[in-house]
Design a protein around this motif. Structure first.
Motif, short mmCIF file in Angstrom:
data_model
loop_
_atom_site.label_atom_id
_atom_site.label_comp_id
_atom_site.label_asym_id
_atom_site.label_seq_id
_atom_site.Cartn_x
_atom_site.Cartn_y
_atom_site.Cartn_z
N TYR A 191 0.75 -1.29 0.12
CA TYR A 191 -0.18 0.03 -0.12
C TYR A 191 0.76 1.42 -0.03
CZ TYR A 191 -3.94 -2.91 1.55
OH TYR A 191 -4.90 -3.98 1.63
N HIS B 243 3.90 -4.84 -9.75
CA HIS B 243 2.44 -4.61 -9.23
C HIS B 243 2.71 -3.77 -7.95
CE1 HIS B 243 1.19 -7.22 -12.39
NE2 HIS B 243 1.42 -8.22 -11.52
N ALA C 280 -1.74 -1.64 -10.76
CA ALA C 280 -1.96 -1.00 -9.88
C ALA C 280 -3.42 -1.42 -8.96
CB ALA C 280 -2.11 0.51 -9.91
N SER C 281 -3.44 -1.65 -7.64
CA SER C 281 -4.66 -1.87 -7.26
C SER C 281 -5.54 -0.48 -7.07
CB SER C 281 -4.49 -2.47 -5.98
OG SER C 281 -5.69 -2.88 -5.14
N GLN C 282 -6.63 -0.44 -6.16
CA GLN C 282 -7.47 0.45 -6.07
C GLN C 282 -7.10 1.84 -5.57
OE1 GLN C 282 -10.40 0.20 -2.86
NE2 GLN C 282 -9.25 -1.25 -1.59
N GLY D 14 -6.90 -0.62 -10.65
CA GLY D 14 -8.16 -0.99 -10.01
C GLY D 14 -9.33 -0.19 -9.80
N PRO D 15 -10.36 -0.39 -8.97
CA PRO D 15 -11.53 0.79 -8.82
C PRO D 15 -10.79 1.85 -8.23
CG PRO D 15 -11.84 -1.49 -7.55
CD PRO D 15 -10.54 -1.58 -8.06
#
Lengths: 227, 302
Positions: A59, A75, A95-97, A115-116
């Motif tokens: 994160y 990632h 990339a995540s949210q 992501g979202p």
């Protein structure tokens, strides 16, 4: 080149070293190995340093970045480059949210998918995503540019203010008060500049522009039903 | 917060090392859930027993060997017992419902933690690392495993409220998130004969999936039905004797990462838990899409 392995050095020690590093130009860059999904890697940097991270991060990587050029060869988890002020952050993977959430400036490049909630509440940052984005990207985006070369998920640009969104693929659906707008020569030129700075070559003819209908954030009695 | 992990082996040659790989995954999520942790391990039925039951008793010195001896006499069959911490894993050549009925008559304080043909379940208060060590997770063999590290937000910190929740023979569920319509759904399920042991929201989801499975759905269909009937935030990992599945709600604010190689499939709340798996550098790694059931079934038999 300074190399730091996160198998041997804590994230706190790494970030202290990076914050104290002299500006690039005269100084060598930094390579970080073995991140193994660690949180807050290279967060809070304030100098013109160059950082290359080999592997996947957790994160808030590169959060609050000022001036630094940070590349992740992997990632990344939630909130990469959140609240970035300046500099450039490049993600070679996905990339995540909440990528680039609340960012004030600089450029975030995600070569894969996001992501979202990509660019949620962005305040001046430029974000270029080579692939697709998840739902609710550009939510309450205030200023800056969000370029999505692939498809955008549901509710794109919900409650958007004055940010500009360019989509090269299709948008699954638009959020409240987000509308398609004309792709003028001025916007084509700006899009070309964003893609060039991100190091991406794309066919400009495929892109459409989206932005705010400006009915939601100015109170108007005729729109009372929408509030 | 909470952390969830799941490891499903496609290559039978890795089954001896399931526990050692899974232990690194569980401890990797220790920071996300410091209150309690739990594991469900699906193990080969090496001894040919038809029934495996995991039991908990608050007294660490509880005479499990005597219980096993008594059970053996009642069932007129061999009963194998392994004691780990406050848990005992009993294996018997009997019908699961007959065995569990006999056991609950022995002591009212015995709690049934897991039951089925292949599942072993251990859940306890404390850190993930301590619990993995206490129950010898690294030495466990098996086909697949599901685990949870809990940061309680919704109900009490007790071993009973720790995940995984076992809702039927070899059916287990772990959950990161919170459900909002579980009281009403609990009543709906209770009217259909499902029994509950706690006030926990995840138990309702576990019983819900078990109910759908009992009605004839396969694991994928059961979880897809949950998208209509469960309201709230969730990343789920579910296991059956031969299956493993992952599902996220439409909002997908609870994290999840999937990784797959030719040898295994692994799921975790964060990549940190996958970083030490063999061959992870060459694995396909992705974030599961909202409202899509990802499921795998054993091809080589349990």
């Amino acid at each position: 080149m300074n190399t730091v392995s996160l198998s041997l050095t804590s994230v706190r020690e790494l970030n202290e070293q990076l914050r104290g590093a002299p500006d690039a130009g005269s100084a060598p860059g930094w390579r970080v190995t073995d991140p193994k999904g660690a949180h807050a890697v290279a967060a809070g940097l304030t100098g013109h340093v160059q950082v290359q991270i080999d592997g996947h991060v957790g994160y808030y990587c590169a959060g609050m970045n000022q001036h630094a050029a940070i590349t992740v060869d992997g990632h990344c988890g939630t909130g990469v480059a959140e609240n970035m002020m300046s500099g450039i952050v490049r993600i070679r993977g996905n990339a995540s949210q909440s990528a680039g959430a609340s960012g004030h400036g600089g450029m975030l490049v995600i070569e894969g998918n996001a992501g979202p909630r990509c660019g949620i509440s962005m305040k001046g940052i430029d974000i270029v995503v080579g692939g697709k984005t998840g739902h609710m990207s550009g939510f309450m985006a205030q200023s800056g540019n969000l370029v999505i070369c692939g498809d955008a998920g549901h509710d794109l640009g919900d409650s958007i203010y004055e940010a500009v969104i360019y989509v090269g693929g299709s948008a699954a659906s638009l959020g409240a008060d987000c509308v398609e707008k004309e792709m003028t020569p001025k916007h084509r030129s700006r899009l070309q500049d964003l893609l060039s700075r991100a190091g991406m070559e794309r066919d400009l003819d495929r892109f459409r522009r989206f932005g705010s209908a400006r009915k939601l954030y100015h109170f108007h009695v005729d729109h009372a039903d929408s509030y | 917060m909470c952390g969830i992990v799941g490891l499903f082996l496609k290559n039978p040659a890795l089954r001896d090392r399931l526990g050692s790989h899974f232990a690194t995954m569980l401890t990797g999520m220790g920071e996300r859930g410091p209150d309690s942790a739990g594991i469900a391990v699906y193990q080969d039925d090496e001894n040919g027993f038809r029934c495996r039951v995991t039991l908990f008793h608050p007294d660490a010195g509880f005479p499990w060997q005597e219980v096993a001896k008594g059970l053996s006499g009642q069932l007129e069959t061999e009963v194998n017992v392994v004691v780990k911490g406050n848990h005992a894993l009993l294996e018997a050549d009997g019908d699961v419902s007959t065995v569990t009925r006999q056991l609950t008559d022995v002591s009212p304080d015995i709690r049934l933690v897991g039951y089925g043909k292949s599942i072993a379940v251990f859940k306890d208060k404390g850190s993930a690392g301590d619990i993995a060590a206490r129950y010898g997770l690294a030495e466990m063999a098996g086909t697949h495993a599901i685990g949870h590290t809990r940061m309680a937000t919704e109900s009490d910190v007790t071993t009973a409220h720790a995940h995984p929740f076992i809702a039927d023979e070899d059916v287990c569920l772990v959950h990161n998130g919170s459900l909002s319509n579980y009281n009403r759904l609990r009543g709906w399920l209770a009217r259909r004969g499902m029994r509950f042991e706690t006030d926990n929201d995840t138990e309702v989801a576990a019983r819900y999936f078990a109910y759908r499975l009992q009605q004839g759905a396969d694991l994928k269909e059961a979880m897809e039905a949950g998208l209509h009937d469960l309201d709230g935030f969730f990343t789920f990992a579910a296991g059956t004797r031969t299956g493993f599945a992952v599902l996220r709600d439409g909002f997908s604010c609870k994290p999840a990462v999937l990784a797959e190689t030719g040898d295994w499939v692994a799921m975790a709340s964060e990549f940190r838990s996958l970083a030490d798996l063999p061959g992870v550098d060459d694995a396909r790694i992705w974030e599961p899409e909202p409202q899509v059931v990802y499921d795998w079934t054993l091809e080589h038999g349990a």
